[in-house]
Design a protein around this motif. Structure first.
Motif, PDB file in Angstrom:
ATOM      1  N   ARG A 103      74.601  35.514  61.477  1.00 37.78           N
ATOM      2  CA  ARG A 103      73.946  35.790  62.757  1.00 37.78           C
ATOM      3  C   ARG A 103      73.051  34.599  63.096  1.00 37.78           C
ATOM      4  O   ARG A 103      72.186  34.207  62.296  1.00 37.78           O
ATOM      5  CB  ARG A 103      73.111  37.059  62.672  1.00 37.78           C
TER       6      ARG A 103
ATOM      7  N   TYR B 157      71.106  32.391  66.553  1.00 36.84           N
ATOM      8  CA  TYR B 157      70.725  32.383  67.964  1.00 36.84           C
ATOM      9  C   TYR B 157      70.319  30.964  68.367  1.00 36.84           C
ATOM     10  O   TYR B 157      69.801  30.201  67.551  1.00 36.84           O
ATOM     11  CB  TYR B 157      69.545  33.334  68.203  1.00 36.84           C
TER      12      TYR B 157
ATOM     13  N   TYR C 200      68.017  28.909  71.338  1.00 34.91           N
ATOM     14  CA  TYR C 200      66.992  29.046  72.353  1.00 34.91           C
ATOM     15  C   TYR C 200      66.724  27.687  72.997  1.00 34.91           C
ATOM     16  O   TYR C 200      66.920  26.641  72.382  1.00 34.91           O
ATOM     17  CB  TYR C 200      65.673  29.551  71.751  1.00 34.91           C
TER      18      TYR C 200
ATOM     19  N   SER D  48      66.278  32.626  75.601  1.00 34.02           N
ATOM     20  CA  SER D  48      67.483  32.859  74.818  1.00 34.02           C
ATOM     21  C   SER D  48      68.702  32.269  75.525  1.00 34.02           C
ATOM     22  O   SER D  48      68.891  32.455  76.725  1.00 34.02           O
ATOM     23  CB  SER D  48      67.683  34.360  74.611  1.00 34.02           C
TER      24      SER D  48
ATOM     25  N   VAL E  63      73.823  34.217  71.515  1.00 35.85           N
ATOM     26  CA  VAL E  63      73.764  35.073  70.334  1.00 35.85           C
ATOM     27  C   VAL E  63      75.122  34.999  69.660  1.00 35.85           C
ATOM     28  O   VAL E  63      76.136  35.325  70.286  1.00 35.85           O
ATOM     29  CB  VAL E  63      73.434  36.527  70.730  1.00 35.85           C
TER      30      VAL E  63
ATOM     31  N   LEU F 212      77.286  36.266  66.385  1.00 41.08           N
ATOM     32  CA  LEU F 212      77.176  37.344  65.401  1.00 41.08           C
ATOM     33  C   LEU F 212      78.310  37.400  64.396  1.00 41.08           C
ATOM     34  O   LEU F 212      78.406  38.383  63.644  1.00 41.08           O
ATOM     35  CB  LEU F 212      77.050  38.689  66.114  1.00 41.08           C
TER      36      LEU F 212
ATOM     37  N   PHE G 102      66.367  25.046  70.060  1.00 42.16           N
ATOM     38  CA  PHE G 102      66.154  25.578  68.721  1.00 42.16           C
ATOM     39  C   PHE G 102      67.310  26.490  68.332  1.00 42.16           C
ATOM     40  O   PHE G 102      67.753  27.316  69.138  1.00 42.16           O
ATOM     41  CB  PHE G 102      64.870  26.417  68.649  1.00 42.16           C
TER      42      PHE G 102
ATOM     43  N   ASP H 151      69.331  34.335  61.395  1.00 40.23           N
ATOM     44  CA  ASP H 151      68.873  35.707  61.172  1.00 40.23           C
ATOM     45  C   ASP H 151      69.284  36.168  59.777  1.00 40.23           C
ATOM     46  O   ASP H 151      70.459  36.255  59.470  1.00 40.23           O
ATOM     47  CB  ASP H 151      69.496  36.605  62.248  1.00 40.23           C
TER      48      ASP H 151
ATOM     49  N   GLN I 224      66.574  42.225  62.793  1.00 43.39           N
ATOM     50  CA  GLN I 224      66.423  40.780  62.900  1.00 43.39           C
ATOM     51  C   GLN I 224      65.236  40.273  62.104  1.00 43.39           C
ATOM     52  O   GLN I 224      64.170  40.877  62.108  1.00 43.39           O
ATOM     53  CB  GLN I 224      66.163  40.374  64.366  1.00 43.39           C
ATOM     54  N   LYS I 225      65.451  39.166  61.423  1.00 48.96           N
ATOM     55  CA  LYS I 225      64.344  38.385  60.888  1.00 48.96           C
ATOM     56  C   LYS I 225      64.807  36.939  60.941  1.00 48.96           C
ATOM     57  O   LYS I 225      65.664  36.528  60.172  1.00 48.96           O
ATOM     58  CB  LYS I 225      63.977  38.770  59.465  1.00 48.96           C
ATOM     59  N   VAL I 226      64.285  36.203  61.892  1.00 47.66           N
ATOM     60  CA  VAL I 226      64.827  34.877  62.152  1.00 47.66           C
ATOM     61  C   VAL I 226      63.933  33.786  61.605  1.00 47.66           C
ATOM     62  O   VAL I 226      62.706  33.911  61.573  1.00 47.66           O
ATOM     63  CB  VAL I 226      65.077  34.658  63.654  1.00 47.66           C
TER      64      VAL I 226
ATOM     65  N   PHE J 236      63.479  29.791  62.457  1.00 48.32           N
ATOM     66  CA  PHE J 236      63.835  28.789  63.446  1.00 48.32           C
ATOM     67  C   PHE J 236      64.020  27.421  62.806  1.00 48.32           C
ATOM     68  O   PHE J 236      63.375  27.078  61.805  1.00 48.32           O
ATOM     69  CB  PHE J 236      62.739  28.673  64.510  1.00 48.32           C
TER      70      PHE J 236
END
Lengths: 115, 113
Positions: free
Chosen positions: B31, B33, B35, B45, B48, B50, B88, B92, B99-101, B103
């Motif tokens: 996962r 992302y 930005y 955003s 995404v 996945l 960025f 995840d 979610q715990k991302v 960066f």
């Protein structure tokens, strides 16, 4: 639809003073995040709330930082006492759920300068 | 500890050119992302991703994810000045579907007219 609201936008304090930041997430968003972004770096997660419960505060420096989200809506992040190294932008984000793939919406941030 | 590295850190390119930003990460995740952040502004955003092989496109930007290589790319086609910003990636590693991302360091893109 209003976005994530944060205040103040800028704050300058002297070291050892307390400071607080406020965040109002997007209406209906259950998950709220606080991040810290140092100059030239990506944001770092400080704490995540699911409604009023802090479900991940593993990266929050608990000796001087505290946060609350009493009614599961708006949230306050506090630093007491502030240190020079706390100078950064503090970002609040929210999402409808905290699930993987759910888009996070970020507020404009509070730029903190500690002198 | 999860490490997320982007390269290049700075990119200056002329309008009309193509380029790719790379995001490498150190531990397993499917996962990711992307930005965008304009100077003095907050994050927006973009994509995404996945699953392995995921590809998303929006305008002149296309993002892909290769989980086996632990690599995501953000490809810019025929750059225009409006794309100037810092980009960025965020990996995840949240447990239980949450979610715990983490960066990346960010890539500052400057598109020169």
């Amino acid at each position: 639809e209003a976005g994530v609201v944060q205040s103040p936008r800028y704050k300058i304090i002297e070291k050892k003073q307390p400071v607080a930041f406020w965040c109002n997430p997007i209406s209906g968003h259950n998950t709220l995040y606080w991040y810290r972004q140092n100059l030239g770096q990506g944001p770092e997660l400080l704490i995540r709330y699911e409604n009023e419960e802090a479900v991940d505060d593993s990266q929050l420096p608990k000796d001087r930082f505290s946060a609350e989200r009493l009614k599961g809506v708006d949230s306050t992040l506090k630093i007491q006492p502030a240190e020079l190294g706390d100078s950064a932008v503090y970002l609040c984000a929210s999402s409808r759920t905290g699930l993987a793939g759910d888009e996070q919406f970020f507020g404009p941030g509070t730029r903190l300068t500690v002198l | 500890e999860l490490k997320v590295e982007q390269n290049p850190l700075f990119l200056s390119m002329q309008e009309g050119k193509n380029y790719t930003i790379y995001c490498n990460y150190s531990t397993t995740s499917d996962r990711l992302y992307w930005y965008r952040q304009d100077p003095g502004k907050s994050l927006e955003s973009l994509f995404v991703l996945l699953s392995n092989g995921a590809v998303k496109q929006e305008g002149r930007l296309m993002a892909s994810l290769d989980t086996k290589a632990r690599l995501s790319t953000l490809h810019i086609t025929a750059a225009v000045h409006d794309l100037s910003a810092t980009y960025f990636c965020a990996v995840d590693r949240g447990a239980g579907g949450y979610q715990k991302v983490t960066f990346g360091t960010g890539t500052k893109l400057q598109v020169i007219p």
